[in-house]
Design a protein around this motif. Sequence first.
Motif, mmCIF file in Angstrom:
data_model
loop_
_atom_site.group_PDB
_atom_site.id
_atom_site.type_symbol
_atom_site.label_atom_id
_atom_site.label_comp_id
_atom_site.label_asym_id
_atom_site.label_seq_id
_atom_site.Cartn_x
_atom_site.Cartn_y
_atom_site.Cartn_z
ATOM 1 N N SER A 97 -14.557 53.489 8.157
ATOM 2 C CA SER A 97 -13.587 54.561 8.379
ATOM 3 C C SER A 97 -14.251 55.920 8.556
ATOM 4 C CB SER A 97 -12.577 54.608 7.228
ATOM 5 O OG SER A 97 -13.218 55.023 6.047
ATOM 6 N N GLN A 98 -15.536 56.035 8.201
ATOM 7 C CA GLN A 98 -16.241 57.308 8.318
ATOM 8 C C GLN A 98 -17.021 57.456 9.626
ATOM 9 O OE1 GLN A 98 -18.696 57.500 4.802
ATOM 10 N NE2 GLN A 98 -16.949 57.438 3.435
ATOM 11 N N VAL A 99 -17.054 56.407 10.425
ATOM 12 C CA VAL A 99 -17.816 56.457 11.677
ATOM 13 C C VAL A 99 -17.124 57.381 12.675
ATOM 14 C CG1 VAL A 99 -18.564 55.109 13.681
ATOM 15 C CG2 VAL A 99 -18.846 54.184 11.382
ATOM 16 N N ASP A 100 -17.894 58.284 13.256
ATOM 17 C CA ASP A 100 -17.402 59.203 14.276
ATOM 18 C C ASP A 100 -17.669 58.570 15.647
ATOM 19 O OD1 ASP A 100 -16.819 61.254 16.018
ATOM 20 O OD2 ASP A 100 -18.376 62.609 15.268
ATOM 21 N N VAL A 101 -16.674 57.866 16.158
ATOM 22 C CA VAL A 101 -16.855 57.138 17.420
ATOM 23 C C VAL A 101 -17.083 58.095 18.583
ATOM 24 C CG1 VAL A 101 -15.777 55.538 19.041
ATOM 25 C CG2 VAL A 101 -15.572 55.159 16.599
ATOM 26 N N VAL A 102 -16.316 59.172 18.627
ATOM 27 C CA VAL A 102 -16.480 60.145 19.717
ATOM 28 C C VAL A 102 -17.906 60.711 19.673
ATOM 29 C CG1 VAL A 102 -15.706 62.374 20.614
ATOM 30 C CG2 VAL A 102 -14.036 60.704 19.823
ATOM 31 N N GLY A 103 -18.364 61.058 18.486
ATOM 32 C CA GLY A 103 -19.722 61.575 18.324
ATOM 33 C C GLY A 103 -20.775 60.559 18.741
ATOM 34 N N TRP A 104 -20.526 59.274 18.460
ATOM 35 C CA TRP A 104 -21.450 58.210 18.837
ATOM 36 C C TRP A 104 -21.592 58.136 20.360
ATOM 37 C CZ3 TRP A 104 -25.427 55.461 18.213
ATOM 38 C CH2 TRP A 104 -25.607 54.204 18.791
ATOM 39 N N PHE A 105 -20.467 58.160 21.073
ATOM 40 C CA PHE A 105 -20.546 58.100 22.533
ATOM 41 C C PHE A 105 -21.111 59.392 23.120
ATOM 42 C CE2 PHE A 105 -17.789 54.449 21.771
ATOM 43 C CZ PHE A 105 -18.478 53.501 22.509
#
Length: 136
Positions: A97-105
């Motif tokens: 739940s803490q993963v920043d998907v937008v930041g990852w991409f």
Amino acid sequence: MTLPSAAQEALDAFTACPGWEQRARLLMQWGERLEPLDEAERRDANRVTGCESQVWLVAEQMDGRWVFRASSDARLLRGLLALLLVRIDGLDGKLLSQVDVVGWFEQLGLSRQLSPSRSNGLNAVLQQMHSLTAGS
């Protein structure tokens, strides 16, 4: 948060690409790495709603960590799914739940090339992951 080794490999590969054409080719190659889902797993119960393309998501818990498998009928989306899966591989529900998907991409240099519908689709996948892992 330390990246899983496959996610670090992806980050290194994508940041080494000089332009979008190379990233798109690499994205499709990553999509080919996805373990295929069998027909029984491609059922409506595993289908992600909110995606223009067909996307299926399968989750199981192993030793307290979530393992996800996914597939899509769209080649670029399969690549995006593969990159999402390597980023969240082995995380428990709280860390997921803490993963920043937008930041990852963004780190991968892919965020500007995500169409609104692909971005919405990835968000739908992430929401389904959260609902599957709720309470763990």
